[in-house]
Structures are given as C-alpha cells and as structure tokens.
Write an enzyme that holds these catalytic residues in place. Structure first.
Site, PDB file in Angstrom:
ATOM      1  N   ASP A 112       0.822  -1.208   0.000  1.00 11.92           N
ATOM      2  CA  ASP A 112       0.000   0.000   0.000  1.00 11.92           C
ATOM      3  C   ASP A 112       0.860   1.264   0.000  1.00 11.92           C
ATOM      4  O   ASP A 112       0.748   2.112   0.884  1.00 11.92           O
ATOM      5  CB  ASP A 112      -0.936  -0.020   1.218  1.00 11.92           C
ATOM      6  CG  ASP A 112      -1.932   1.127   1.199  1.00 11.92           C
ATOM      7  OD1 ASP A 112      -2.339   1.552   0.103  1.00 11.92           O
ATOM      8  OD2 ASP A 112      -2.300   1.612   2.294  1.00 11.92           O
TER       9      ASP A 112
ATOM     10  N   GLU B  91       4.058  -7.920   7.165  1.00 17.92           N
ATOM     11  CA  GLU B  91       2.784  -8.541   6.799  1.00 17.92           C
ATOM     12  C   GLU B  91       2.914  -9.623   5.714  1.00 17.92           C
ATOM     13  O   GLU B  91       2.227  -9.588   4.695  1.00 17.92           O
ATOM     14  CB  GLU B  91       1.766  -7.481   6.387  1.00 17.92           C
ATOM     15  CG  GLU B  91       1.408  -6.538   7.523  1.00 17.92           C
ATOM     16  CD  GLU B  91       0.257  -5.600   7.200  1.00 17.92           C
ATOM     17  OE1 GLU B  91      -0.175  -5.551   6.026  1.00 17.92           O
ATOM     18  OE2 GLU B  91      -0.208  -4.910   8.130  1.00 17.92           O
TER      19      GLU B  91
ATOM     20  N   TYR C 256      -5.462  -3.014  13.571  1.00 16.76           N
ATOM     21  CA  TYR C 256      -6.274  -1.819  13.337  1.00 16.76           C
ATOM     22  C   TYR C 256      -7.693  -2.035  13.858  1.00 16.76           C
ATOM     23  O   TYR C 256      -8.661  -1.961  13.120  1.00 16.76           O
ATOM     24  CB  TYR C 256      -6.298  -1.497  11.839  1.00 16.76           C
ATOM     25  CG  TYR C 256      -4.973  -1.013  11.303  1.00 16.76           C
ATOM     26  CD1 TYR C 256      -4.661   0.344  11.282  1.00 16.76           C
ATOM     27  CD2 TYR C 256      -4.031  -1.909  10.810  1.00 16.76           C
ATOM     28  CE1 TYR C 256      -3.446   0.786  10.784  1.00 16.76           C
ATOM     29  CE2 TYR C 256      -2.811  -1.470  10.315  1.00 16.76           C
ATOM     30  CZ  TYR C 256      -2.531  -0.129  10.306  1.00 16.76           C
ATOM     31  OH  TYR C 256      -1.328   0.324   9.807  1.00 16.76           O
TER      32      TYR C 256
ATOM     33  N   GLU D 137       1.921  -1.376  14.191  1.00 13.50           N
ATOM     34  CA  GLU D 137       1.018  -0.493  13.448  1.00 13.50           C
ATOM     35  C   GLU D 137      -0.347  -0.489  14.105  1.00 13.50           C
ATOM     36  O   GLU D 137      -0.864  -1.547  14.487  1.00 13.50           O
ATOM     37  CB  GLU D 137       0.850  -0.944  11.981  1.00 13.50           C
ATOM     38  CG  GLU D 137       2.071  -0.807  11.105  1.00 13.50           C
ATOM     39  CD  GLU D 137       1.790  -1.183   9.644  1.00 13.50           C
ATOM     40  OE1 GLU D 137       0.596  -1.147   9.242  1.00 13.50           O
ATOM     41  OE2 GLU D 137       2.743  -1.517   8.932  1.00 13.50           O
TER      42      GLU D 137
END
Length: 646
Positions: free
Chosen positions: A203, A448, A501, A537
């Site tokens: 991303d 990831e 998240y 994160e």
C-alpha cells in the site's frame, strides 16, 4: 503475452550477467579523509523512457554507447529523486519498464598521476539496474534501497569528458523483493492490444529512479574495504571491538601479513583519546560516554570517531573515519534492554515519501522529519517497508533515534526457494550496510507476509537464521498481521511485532471495543511464543481539517479518540511486563497507487504529507513526552538502586 514479459525479464538476466558483474556489496559510505576524495554526480541528468511495448530498444540500439541526446529526445531529470512526479506527464508517472539516465563528467588527471583507485557508488536505483561508463557495463544490481558500487579506474578517461549511463527497470514479479505481478488484459473489446498492468499488494506508490546520491570517490590502491564494530560496557568503561578488512585493487582481500592497520579514537569534538595497532583489536575507554536514545539521557546519540588506517608495503596510507556509538543490547522472553536498562519504544512507522521528489533524498526534509520526531517525544521508528537512505540513518545515529531496520520484503507470498535465496541476499546486503550503526536495534525481515501459508514456517526460519549468522548482536523480527493461531513465522522471531487496526479495518466505528481486543490479543501472543511483544502499526485514516462531533470515521476527532483508547490498552499491557513498545501508523500521509479506498494517498499520518500536524500529532506528543518522563524516573531509580545496593 505473459510469456513475452518473462522473455523481457529473462533478457535482463542475460544482459546483466553477460555484460557486468553484479554488485553485492555497496562499500563503506563515501567520506572524505586525508587519503580519500569525494566527487558528487548529483544534479541534472538526461532522461528517457524506453517504449512501453518495446522495452529492450535501448539495449538493442545501444543507447549506452553515446549520449542519450544523440539517439532521440530527452528531458532533464533531477538526481536524486523519483522520476514519477517530476513532470506533468501521466505516462511518466505510471511507467512500468526501463528508464534511461545519463550525464557527462570529468575526472582530474592527478587522480591518474597519483595512482588512485576510482570508485562509483549509487545510493540506490529502483529496482533492477545496469550501469555503464563510456559505453562499457561496469556493474549491475537487483533490488532497490541498497547501494551499488563499482571500481572503474580502467574505464575512465582522465582529464577528458566521460559518460555515465544508468538503465533502471521498476518491474516487479513473484521472484522480486518486493513482489508484484504483470497482468495482461486480453479482452480487445475493452483494452488495446498488449495492454498490461503492474499489480502489487503493498500500500504505497512504487516510485522508481535514482533515489539517492551518486558519487565518485578515490582511495589508494590498498584500501580499507570494510570495518566491523561491536561494542560493550564494563561498569563505567566502554569497550570497542574492531576488525578491519583491507584489500588491494586487482588483487582482492589482504591479510595482516601484507598490510599494516592502526586506529585512533577521537571524541565527539575531535580530540584524541587513544590509539591501537593491528587489524583486529579491542579498545577500552574509562568513563565512556555511552550511546543513549533520545530523552533517555541528557546527552543522547553520543558518537566517537574511529580513524582507521591501512598501509601497504611502501607505507601509503588509506584513512577512513568510522563513527562509533558505544552501547549494548539485550533481550529475553519479556524485555528489551539498552545499556542494561529496560527499553520501551515510542515511535511510528514511516515512508520515504514527499511531494515532487517521491523517495528521493531531500536534506531539508530529513532535518524537518527528525525535528518533528523529537517534538513528538519519539525515540524510534521502523524503516517501513524497505531500507532507508544512509543519510537518514546517519541522522538517527547522531540524534539518538532507535531504528527497526526493515527489508523490502513486504506482503510476501509463495515462499519458494528462489524467493528465499533473494530474501537472504537482501538481508546480507542490509546487515553489511548498517551493521555498525548504534541506532539499529532490530532487524526486521519483512512486513505482513502471508504467513498463514504452511511453507512460511521453514522459509522464515531459514531467513531469520541466515540473518543471525551475519549479526547475532541484535534481535530479529517481522511485522505480522495474520491471527496468531493461523500464522507460521512468529516462532522464528526474537521479538513479536504485530500490526492491528481495531475499530478501523475491523469493527469500524466501535471505539469501545479497542481496549479488550488489544489487551486480550497481545497477551495471547506473548503466552503463545513467550517473547517480548509490541504493536508495530495501529491507526485510522484522517482527512486534515475534517471534523465531526460525535467523532466519525475519517475525522480528526476519530483518529484522536482511537489513539486514546489504544493508549489505555497499551498501559495495561505495559503493566504485565512483556509489552515493549508502540508505533503508530503513520508518521505522515503518503502516496499510494490510485484506488477507490485511497483519497490521493494514505491518510493515516499524524502529519500531512507536507508535514503539518493534525490533531492526533498533539495527542501523541502529550503521551510520548509523558512516557519519556516516566522512563527517565525508572532509569534514575534503577541507577540509584544499583549504586546503593548492599
């Protein structure tokens, strides 16, 4: 059509293998000394894209044999910078394939008269590259973000004009790091013939170009090739263990039987402290000034200089100034330590990213970013998701900002032998480049990965073990994203980093769920692996200036309230004794590929892309400064206890 693409990529392997030796060691950073001279090739270069559907035209027509302006039209391109955002041309921004750079330069006749070895060094070229001097391929390199070096004394015309040409290909495939896929669209009712797309899973925008400085530098014929530094402490004394690797041009590595080595240690003001002889040795400094992280000591980032000298049989000296920070690292099943003090990371994920220059090195921006990090009270960041410029790393060393140094292995999948060998080669290059930096406290082998694939277990075991074989003085980690009971990489790591998240990608809008979900999951990660755990994160996308009360997604209020709920969970986890840090995503908004889930880029930054604070920056600053004050008190209490213990 897919076969034709892989023929092109196969042709790259042929071209680079047949014409140039691949660069696997970028050399020591070019620094001037009494024996070394450095010449910058930064500035304006000539530039041209290869045709999209005839990518090998430049090789076939030998564009490297003469100035690009003599084989077609060119534009001016700034170096260092990404080429994508420099012009108003969409085709340039979105180009996939080969791009060509060139410029002319002079080298003084005295370099030849003084029998100097002349070296070319590019800080990075993304992704594949072939480098020519006066029409001759001198080196090639696979992968961006790491330096490229070539000795080229025999290729130069001393006192005359020389031509450097660099061909760069940004195509990513399943066997590159990072990975990508080229997908052809064959429905001619929708797409023109030969239409293809570069697809990636990461991303951030796939910027390309000569991203970092380009230098020529000189050394004597026998020179300092590499230096290995390990430090320790013994009470108030600091210990520097050093090993000097010498080489001779045209011959290769030299032993201490053929060269002489010596070192001089200077303090941070340049005053002489001590000297030593030998290519391998130990220096002990009484009452040493240690390297401490920012806000953990009144004098953070203290750096000595080890002036390394190598001499040949005739007594010709090569001198190289190696910066040294004296510190120790430790880790066990619950804790990270620096200089025997418990460590808690307060930081953020980042990107090398800014308007116009993309990932190009920008000195004012580097200074600004470190000013903002210190304003926040941060003591660390992760080089997400690739190795950062050495100029950034230098600043981290001197400012006392700790770094989780990450490879470009983002969103990996497949985990075959070819990919693993490339991954290990990247880690070897990265560790060799940054091994002596006190700021680097962890190696991260990736971000990831699809570690739910069974093949990931042996794959990451091998990559981690290969990294430890090069450097056993730092823990090795990877930022994980799959559920703890479904993934296979965590068992190989020394420290568990997890990206989560809550209330953004899951249970969106339900801030009341963050505390329990965070505390429960991170506790379970520790119970499963019995290792230190941290969050690498967390965060929420936010449009600067967008406000709603009650808080709503994409508002500054929502980002700030999400952070506060996370802080409550982090404090509970810290009290359990195994939670070693928190890094918000992201330091600043950054560019991504176009898509309906991204509004002109990723907006999770606590700063805008032009480095203006959102509400969240002030919230984070308040927390980090409070944590720093608590850390200082803990260190003082520990020192007091140690000083007066019976």
């Amino acid at each position: 059509m897919m076969a034709s693409l892989y023929w092109v990529l196969g042709a790259l392997a042929f071209l680079t293998g047949a014409l140039a030796r691949e660069s696997t060691w970028g050399g020591l950073y070019p620094r001037e000394s009494g024996s070394r001279e450095v010449k910058s090739l930064d500035g304006f270069w000539n530039f041209r894209l290869a045709p999209l559907h005839d990518p090998l035209q430049g090789f076939r027509e030998e564009w490297f044999s003469k100035p690009l302006c003599k084989t077609g039209s060119v534009i001016t391109m700034a170096v260092p910078s990404s080429y994508n955002d420099i012009t108003q041309d969409k085709a340039l921004r979105d180009h996939v394939g080969w791009a060509w750079y060139d410029r002319t330069f002079y080298v003084p006749v005295r370099w030849q008269a003084d029998k100097q070895r002349v070296v070319l060094r590019l800080g990075s070229a993304h992704y594949n590259s072939v480098i020519y001097i006066n029409g001759v391929a001198v080196t090639s390199h696979e992968g961006g973000h790491l330096p490229i070096m070539a000795e080229m004394s025999s290729s130069l015309r001393f006192g005359k004009e020389n031509l450097i040409t660099v061909a760069i290909n940004n195509t990513l495939t399943p066997s590159t790091i990072p990975q990508g896929n080229i997908v052809y669209r064959n429905d001619t009712t929708k797409y023109p013939p030969g239409y293809f797309e570069q697809q990636t899973d990461f991303d951030f925008f796939n910027y390309a170009g000569l991203h970092r400085p380009v230098y020529l530098y000189t050394t004597p014929q026998t020179y300092v090739d590499d230096i290995l530094i390990n430090t320790d402490i013994d009470g108030s004394a600091g210990i520097i263990n050093y090993k000097i690797f010498a080489a001779t041009s045209g011959i290769g590595p030299q032993t201490e039987d053929n060269v002489g080595c010596s070192v001089k240690l200077l303090d941070n003001e340049g005053d002489h402290i001590t000297s030593a002889m030998g290519c391998i040795g130990t220096i002990k400094i009484s009452n040493a000034s240690l390297w401490w992280p920012y806000l953990m000591h009144s004098n953070p980032g203290y750096m000595y200089t080890l002036m390394v000298a190598v001499s040949d049989a005739s007594g010709v000296l090569d001198l190289y100034p190696q910066k040294v920070g004296i510190r120790t690292l430790g880790w066990n099943s619950t804790t990270l330590t620096i200089n025997n003090r418990p460590l808690y990371l307060r930081g953020c994920g980042r990107h090398e990213d800014s308007d116009i220059r993309g990932k190009g090195v920008d000195y004012p921006l580097i200074v600004k970013d470190f000013s903002l990090l210190k304003w926040l009270g941060a003591n660390s960041f992760r080089t997400s998701h690739y190795p950062y410029a050495e100029e950034i790393m230098d600043m981290a060393d001197q400012e006392g900002i700790m770094i989780v140094d990450e490879s470009p292995a983002v969103d990996l999948k497949g985990f075959g032998k070819e990919l693993m060998e490339r991954h290990i080669a990247v880690m070897q290059e990265l560790v060799r480049r940054d091994k002596n930096r006190p700021s680097v406290i962890m190696w991260s082998v990736g971000n990831e990965p699809r570690s739910n694939e069974p093949a990931a277990k042996d794959y990451f075991s091998n990559v981690v073990n290969a990294t430890k074989a090069i450097d056993a003085t730092r823990p090795v980690t990877c930022a994980l994203s799959y559920p703890k009971n479904e993934e296979h990489a965590g068992s190989s790591l020394d420290v568990i980093l997890v990206n989560r998240y809550f209330s953004w990608y899951s249970d969106t809008g339900h801030l009341e769920l963050i505390y329990n979900q965070t505390v429960n999951e991170f506790t379970e990660w520790h119970l499963l692996h019995n290792k230190p755990v941290m969050i690498s994160e967390y965060g929420a996308g936010t449009i600067a200036g967008f406000h709603m009360d009650p808080a709503f997604t994409w508002t500054e209020e929502y980002q700030a309230e999400l952070m506060v709920e996370n802080f409550k969970a982090f404090d509970t986890l810290r009290s359990k004794g195994f939670f070693t840090g928190e890094m918000i995503w992201n330091f600043a908004d950054f560019a991504t590929a176009m898509g309906f889930t991204r509004v002109a880029g990723n907006k999770k930054g606590i700063f805008t892309r032009n480095r203006q604070p959102k509400m969240s920056a002030h919230v984070l600053r308040s927390r980090y400064l409070s944590l720093a004050e608590t850390s200082k008190k803990d260190v003082k209490s520990s020192l007091c206890f140690e000083r007066y213990k019976p």
